[in-house]
Design an enzyme around this catalytic site. Structure first.
Site, short mmCIF file in Angstrom:
data_model
loop_
_atom_site.label_atom_id
_atom_site.label_comp_id
_atom_site.label_asym_id
_atom_site.label_seq_id
_atom_site.Cartn_x
_atom_site.Cartn_y
_atom_site.Cartn_z
N SER A 134 0.83 -1.21 0.00
CA SER A 134 0.00 0.00 0.00
C SER A 134 0.86 1.25 0.00
O SER A 134 0.36 2.36 -0.04
CB SER A 134 -0.94 0.00 1.21
N ASN B 193 -2.16 -1.81 13.32
CA ASN B 193 -3.61 -1.64 13.32
C ASN B 193 -4.04 -0.35 14.03
O ASN B 193 -4.88 0.39 13.53
CB ASN B 193 -4.30 -2.85 13.94
N THR C 3 -39.82 25.43 -11.79
CA THR C 3 -40.07 24.12 -11.21
C THR C 3 -40.32 23.20 -12.41
O THR C 3 -40.87 23.65 -13.43
CB THR C 3 -41.31 24.11 -10.27
N HIS C 4 -39.90 21.97 -12.30
CA HIS C 4 -39.98 21.03 -13.44
C HIS C 4 -39.27 21.57 -14.67
O HIS C 4 -39.63 21.23 -15.79
CB HIS C 4 -41.44 20.70 -13.79
N SER D 95 -13.40 24.18 -28.63
CA SER D 95 -13.56 22.93 -29.37
C SER D 95 -12.42 22.80 -30.36
O SER D 95 -11.95 23.79 -30.91
CB SER D 95 -14.90 22.95 -30.10
N LYS E 223 -17.07 27.63 -30.52
CA LYS E 223 -17.49 27.08 -29.23
C LYS E 223 -16.71 27.63 -28.05
O LYS E 223 -15.51 27.87 -28.12
CB LYS E 223 -17.33 25.55 -29.24
N ASN F 182 -16.97 26.24 -24.11
CA ASN F 182 -17.71 25.23 -23.34
C ASN F 182 -17.51 25.36 -21.84
O ASN F 182 -16.41 25.67 -21.38
CB ASN F 182 -17.26 23.82 -23.78
N GLU G 251 -19.10 20.75 -16.16
CA GLU G 251 -19.39 19.38 -16.59
C GLU G 251 -18.49 18.38 -15.89
O GLU G 251 -18.92 17.29 -15.50
CB GLU G 251 -19.21 19.27 -18.11
N TYR H 15 -9.53 -5.96 13.29
CA TYR H 15 -8.90 -5.54 12.04
C TYR H 15 -8.84 -6.69 11.03
O TYR H 15 -8.54 -7.82 11.38
CB TYR H 15 -7.48 -5.02 12.30
N GLN I 6 -7.34 -2.04 4.36
CA GLN I 6 -6.33 -1.28 3.61
C GLN I 6 -6.96 -0.58 2.39
O GLN I 6 -6.46 0.41 1.90
CB GLN I 6 -5.21 -2.23 3.15
N LYS J 269 -8.15 3.47 1.85
CA LYS J 269 -7.35 4.67 1.66
C LYS J 269 -7.52 5.34 0.30
O LYS J 269 -7.68 6.56 0.21
CB LYS J 269 -5.88 4.36 1.90
#
Ligand code: ARG
Length: 457
Positions: free
Chosen positions: A23, A110, A155-156, A277, A283, A285, A290, A317, A322, A325
């Protein structure tokens, strides 16, 4: 390479197994906390007379110079030593000899790893809380400029009622405020000292755990050694809080994406926080928004992953642990970066409010006002709703907006309509009549801005 457990083993670890079980490639991130914890543990050993003052000095000196080696990139982490804990311990023994071998007295990896995680997380929670604060203040700053900017509220995703843009932005400040409160609240559960629990049963040496806690500035110690080495619910709690932060950012991101379409043109992102783009030259963006929307899924995944990791584990443990993490580290990095990027994006963005006249002309944003008007003239709300619905249907047939109607046209639907109906169909009037505490009336929004400016100082 000799393993710390080599006494019981006859064969060397298979190369594949080394690569599978290591690890250190990711938990090396904990090194400073590991060393901080080891120094406190060493002082506790000294207090229990398990190491002498001279040995303690040697151990602490060695640990401090290892810290410098790692800080400056001179330290070589070795996969064969599995994790950050054993890498540092092996280096210490190599550096100072047999005194180094005493550091692990009364301790197990541990309780050591549980301690490191808690030290790490309490720092990161503070950093993330600060980033939330920066973004909240940026939104408050934009809101201050836009109390009088009126936008359609939805709304909606259908145009509903007009609201102040400031009110809309401050809704996100409320969310971020709760995110901050959640992080602050969980600190008291993160801030509990597990060392002295050893492998699972508690240390057999007379370690003064409260002394260790004081050295590491923990206000509390764990009450049960088996719980202490196997509890990761403080990590789950953090991932859940982080998921909510991401949910909030993702919603705001979605708005930014919608607001920046040619159809809406309510916001213009700075060039610094947009991308172009490779094929379409026109463009620009809203990629940061996003990407944050996308990364939200990744953080949710980490939360689900950890919950699933924990559910089948008997006490105490298990090595499964492990796997806690990478999701934790990735969540910290993702949330921190998302908050910083959103701060930059929102700070540098320009809002381009539509003229009120164009709002009046489209979408029947003030239809509810007409119903409210009739109620004030004594009509039951349900009847008023019906009359207004007919008025809207008439407008739709005629291709008119509510403000285009003459008084005579209004009166076809109810004799209760008088000249003052025209105040009710005005957009600004509609906003300012929402004058309850927490409403979008501009004087209410100004009150909230005052309160938030103080609270987010
Ligand atoms: N690298 C391990 C972890 O992250 C440290 C504890 C290992 N303990 C053990 N008994 N193998 O959980």
């Amino acid at each position: 390479m000799k393993k710390p457990w080599s006494g019981r083993f006859e064969q060397a670890t298979d190369d594949l197994m080394i690569r599978f079980s290591e690890s250190v490639s990711f938990d090396r991130r904990l090194y400073a906390y590991d060393i901080q914890g080891s120094i406190a543990h060493c002082k506790t050993l000294q207090k229990a007379k398990l190491v002498t003052a001279a040995e303690s000095k040697q151990i602490i000196g060695g640990l401090q110079s290892i810290l410098k080696e790692i800080d400056s990139g001179r330290f070589e982490f070795k996969l064969e030593f599995e994790d950050v804990h054993m890498n540092i311990e092996q280096r210490l023994i190599k550096k100072i000899g047999s005194a180094g071998g005493k550091l692990h007295t009364g301790r197990s990896r541990n309780d050591q790893v549980a301690l490191d995680l808690r030290l790490y997380l309490r720092d990161e929670i503070t950093h993330i809380e600060r980033a939330l604060k920066r973004l909240g203040r940026t939104l408050i700053g934009q809101a201050k400029k836009h109390v009088n900017t009126i936008i359609p509220g939805y709304t909606h995703l259908q145009r509903a009622q007009p609201v102040s843009l400031a009110h809309h932005l401050l809704a996100y400040v409320e969310m971020l405020g709760r995110d901050r409160a959640r992080l602050n609240d969980m600190l008291k559960r993160v801030n509990v000292m597990p060392l002295g629990s050893a492998a699972l049963a508690g240390s057999g040496y007379p370690l003064d755990r409260h002394y260790t806690a004081r050295l590491l500035k923990f206000p509390a110690v764990t009450h049960n050694s088996m719980d202490a080495v196997s509890d990761r619910d403080f990590v789950v709690e953090f991932l859940a809080a982080a998921s909510l932060v991401m949910a909030h950012l993702s919603r705001l991101g979605e708005e930014v994406i919608l607001w920046s379409t040619s159809e809406n043109k309510l916001i213009e992102l700075s060039d610094a926080f947009s991308t172009g783009s490779s094929i379409m030259p026109q463009k620009k963006n809203p990629d940061p928004a996003e990407l944050v929307r996308g990364k939200t899924g990744r953080v949710y995944g980490h939360l689900m992953g950890l919950l699933t990791l924990l559910k089948g584990q008997p006490l105490a443990y298990n090595r499964d642990m492990q796997e806690d993490k990478e999701p934790l580290f990735d969540t910290v990095d993702t949330v921190q970066m998302a908050l910083d990027v959103f701060d930059g994006m929102m700070k540098s963005a320009t809002f381009k409010p539509q003229p009120v006249a164009s709002l009046e002309a489209s979408g029947f944003l003030t239809a509810t006002e007409i119903a409210d008007y009739l109620v004030l003239k004594g009509m039951p709300f349900r009847d008023a709703h019906e009359v207004t619905g007919k008025t809207v249907a008439y407008c739709l047939k005629q291709g008119k907006g509510l403000t285009d109607l003459t008084l005579g046209e209004f009166q076809q639907f109810s004799p209760k309509f008088k000249k003052d109906i025209f105040d009710f169909v005005s957009i600004e009037g509609a906003v300012d009549r929402k004058n309850v505490y927490g409403g979008t009336a501009r004087n209410q929004v100004r009150e909230q801005l005052k309160r938030l400016t103080k609270e987010w100082k």
